[in-house]
Design a protein around this motif. Structure first.
Motif, mmCIF file in Angstrom:
data_model
loop_
_atom_site.group_PDB
_atom_site.id
_atom_site.type_symbol
_atom_site.label_atom_id
_atom_site.label_comp_id
_atom_site.label_asym_id
_atom_site.label_seq_id
_atom_site.Cartn_x
_atom_site.Cartn_y
_atom_site.Cartn_z
ATOM 1 N N VAL A 197 -16.232 8.560 4.084
ATOM 2 C CA VAL A 197 -16.613 7.147 4.111
ATOM 3 C C VAL A 197 -16.176 6.514 5.425
ATOM 4 C CG1 VAL A 197 -16.219 4.907 3.001
ATOM 5 C CG2 VAL A 197 -16.490 6.960 1.600
ATOM 6 N N CYS A 198 -17.039 5.651 5.987
ATOM 7 C CA CYS A 198 -16.676 4.952 7.224
ATOM 8 C C CYS A 198 -16.433 3.468 6.927
ATOM 9 C CB CYS A 198 -17.764 5.122 8.279
ATOM 10 S SG CYS A 198 -19.376 4.523 7.742
ATOM 11 N N ALA A 199 -15.617 3.215 5.888
ATOM 12 C CA ALA A 199 -15.250 1.846 5.515
ATOM 13 C C ALA A 199 -13.821 1.897 4.991
ATOM 14 C CB ALA A 199 -16.217 1.303 4.459
ATOM 15 N N ASP A 200 -13.325 0.736 4.627
ATOM 16 C CA ASP A 200 -11.961 0.644 4.112
ATOM 17 C C ASP A 200 -11.912 1.268 2.711
ATOM 18 O OD1 ASP A 200 -9.376 0.049 3.488
ATOM 19 O OD2 ASP A 200 -9.654 -2.122 3.394
ATOM 20 N N THR A 201 -11.168 2.369 2.569
ATOM 21 C CA THR A 201 -11.075 3.083 1.288
ATOM 22 C C THR A 201 -9.709 2.881 0.630
ATOM 23 O OG1 THR A 201 -10.337 5.099 2.407
ATOM 24 C CG2 THR A 201 -12.711 4.843 2.046
ATOM 25 N N LYS A 202 -9.010 1.821 1.053
ATOM 26 C CA LYS A 202 -7.653 1.602 0.540
ATOM 27 C C LYS A 202 -7.639 1.461 -0.977
ATOM 28 C CE LYS A 202 -5.081 -0.838 3.148
ATOM 29 N NZ LYS A 202 -4.474 -1.991 3.868
ATOM 30 N N PHE A 203 -8.630 0.739 -1.536
ATOM 31 C CA PHE A 203 -8.670 0.554 -2.986
ATOM 32 C C PHE A 203 -8.790 1.895 -3.703
ATOM 33 C CE2 PHE A 203 -11.311 0.389 -6.817
ATOM 34 C CZ PHE A 203 -10.541 -0.445 -7.629
ATOM 35 N N ASN A 204 -9.745 2.721 -3.270
ATOM 36 C CA ASN A 204 -9.945 4.014 -3.918
ATOM 37 C C ASN A 204 -8.719 4.902 -3.791
ATOM 38 O OD1 ASN A 204 -12.742 3.041 -3.920
ATOM 39 N ND2 ASN A 204 -13.234 5.146 -4.515
ATOM 40 N N PHE A 205 -8.093 4.859 -2.612
ATOM 41 C CA PHE A 205 -6.912 5.693 -2.400
ATOM 42 C C PHE A 205 -5.771 5.261 -3.319
ATOM 43 C CE2 PHE A 205 -2.873 6.613 -0.322
ATOM 44 C CZ PHE A 205 -2.994 7.980 -0.085
ATOM 45 N N ILE A 206 -5.482 3.950 -3.333
ATOM 46 C CA ILE A 206 -4.367 3.449 -4.149
ATOM 47 C C ILE A 206 -4.678 3.584 -5.634
ATOM 48 C CG2 ILE A 206 -3.026 1.393 -4.739
ATOM 49 C CD1 ILE A 206 -3.328 0.484 -1.844
ATOM 50 N N TYR A 207 -5.904 3.200 -6.032
ATOM 51 C CA TYR A 207 -6.300 3.264 -7.441
ATOM 52 C C TYR A 207 -6.274 4.713 -7.940
ATOM 53 C CZ TYR A 207 -9.002 2.330 -11.696
ATOM 54 O OH TYR A 207 -9.420 2.226 -13.007
#
Length: 326
Positions: A197-207
């Motif tokens: 993904v070339c976007a902010d994946t912080k939610f998916n990573f933390i979740y």
């Protein structure tokens, strides 16, 4: 027609936003994929036949209509739910049929793999609770683990494992994939596709990390606590023979726990902390994680449990053996 390795150079500006992904077989061994497919086919066959046989034996044999075997049926169902979604894509890659997989198919495959993986962990926790009740509170066993309560535990285990995964899958559908669409495995995993993904994946990573910690962490802690109580109860038994007999009823479950958690932990460590490791390490760990539990669990339970073994014999040779067993 054999397909060669796919690299980032294969993609141009017109295909880079495509919804098609490309699966990877065994890196460095593309020329012998057809031969490698043979052990994979054998493992899939053993896993499917073994788990289906156990499910059929438990369904048809009245002597196996007990809490312990109901939980074993749930384990077999979770095993197949975790490995079967990968069957077609793995064999397509190894047989050089196609390495392409559409995004929607990839998401569905991920959903089943991760949901049933969490479900299997929950079922193993339920089986640990079953062993705790059987050894520590044997007189209350039948009243605590009623068929209705077992059904509720099973439904809860599978709902608990599938519903929290849905937000991760939905979130993926909104991400742009503007990097190479080549995946590291011959099936889709969330931790593999999220790196493209070339976007902010912080939610998916933390979740995702929270889900792993809550499910695998809490389940493994619950299993550990159950066995601490079991061990304490067993040590209070005067006879060594009775101690060994009580512990022997837990042997199959302990093996099932180790078979799931060791590859699972290994795969998570490799994906999160060993990203520069050889691609072959990632691939082997992923396949061990998905193929070993469905293959070994039926074998272990049929070897260690006499009633399961007899139930399987009834399924295989009902007319000739039934009269002898009864």
């Amino acid at each position: 027609m054999a397909l060669g390795p796919i690299s980032k150079a294969n993609f141009n500006s017109s295909t880079i936003y495509s919804s098609t992904f490309y699966l990877t077989g065994i890196p460095g061994y593309e020329t012998i994929h057809h031969w490698i497919s043979i052990p994979f086919c054998i493992l899939y066959f053993i896993g499917i036949v073994g788990n289906c046989t156990i499910l059929h034996a438990i369904r048809t044999d009245p002597s196996l209509h007990e809490p312990m075997y109901y939980f074993l049926a749930m384990l077999s169902f979770a095993d197949m739910g975790m490995s079967l979604p990968t069957l077609i894509s793995v064999l397509q890659v190894l047989w050089s049929i196609s390495r392409k997989i559409e995004f929607n198919t990839c998401v569905i495959q991920m959903f089943f793999i991760h949901s049933f993986s969490f479900a299997e962990s929950g079922v193993l926790l339920a089986m640990a609770f079953d062993r705790y009740i059987a050894i520590c509170h044997p007189l209350r066993y039948a009243t605590i683990l009623t068929p209705q309560r077992i059904a509720k535990i099973g439904i809860f285990a599978f709902l608990r494992s599938s519903l929290p995964v849905i937000p991760l899958m939905i979130r993926l559908t909104y991400f742009p994939f503007c990097r190479s669409h080549v995946l590291s495995h011959s099936y889709c995993l969330h931790q593999d596709i999220i790196r493209l993904v070339c976007a902010d994946t912080k939610f998916n990573f933390i979740y995702g990390l929270v889900l792993v910690t809550l499910f695998w962490g809490c389940d493994s802690l619950g299993i550990l606590v159950s066995y601490i109580f079991i061990l304490h109860s067993v040590l209070n038994i005067a006879s060594w023979e009775e101690r060994l007999k009580a512990l022997n009823t837990c042997a199959s479950h302990i093996c099932a726990v180790l078979i799931l958690y060791i590859p699972m932990i290994g795969l998570s460590i490799v994906h999160r902390f060993a990203k520069n490791a050889s691609p072959l390490v990632h691939v082997l760990m992923a396949h061990i994680y998905l193929l070993v539990p469905p293959v070994l669990n039926p074998i272990i339970y049929s070897v260690k449990n006499k009633k399961i073994r007899r139930g399987i014999i009834r399924v295989i040779t009902p007319k000739r053996i039934n009269s002898t067993l009864n």
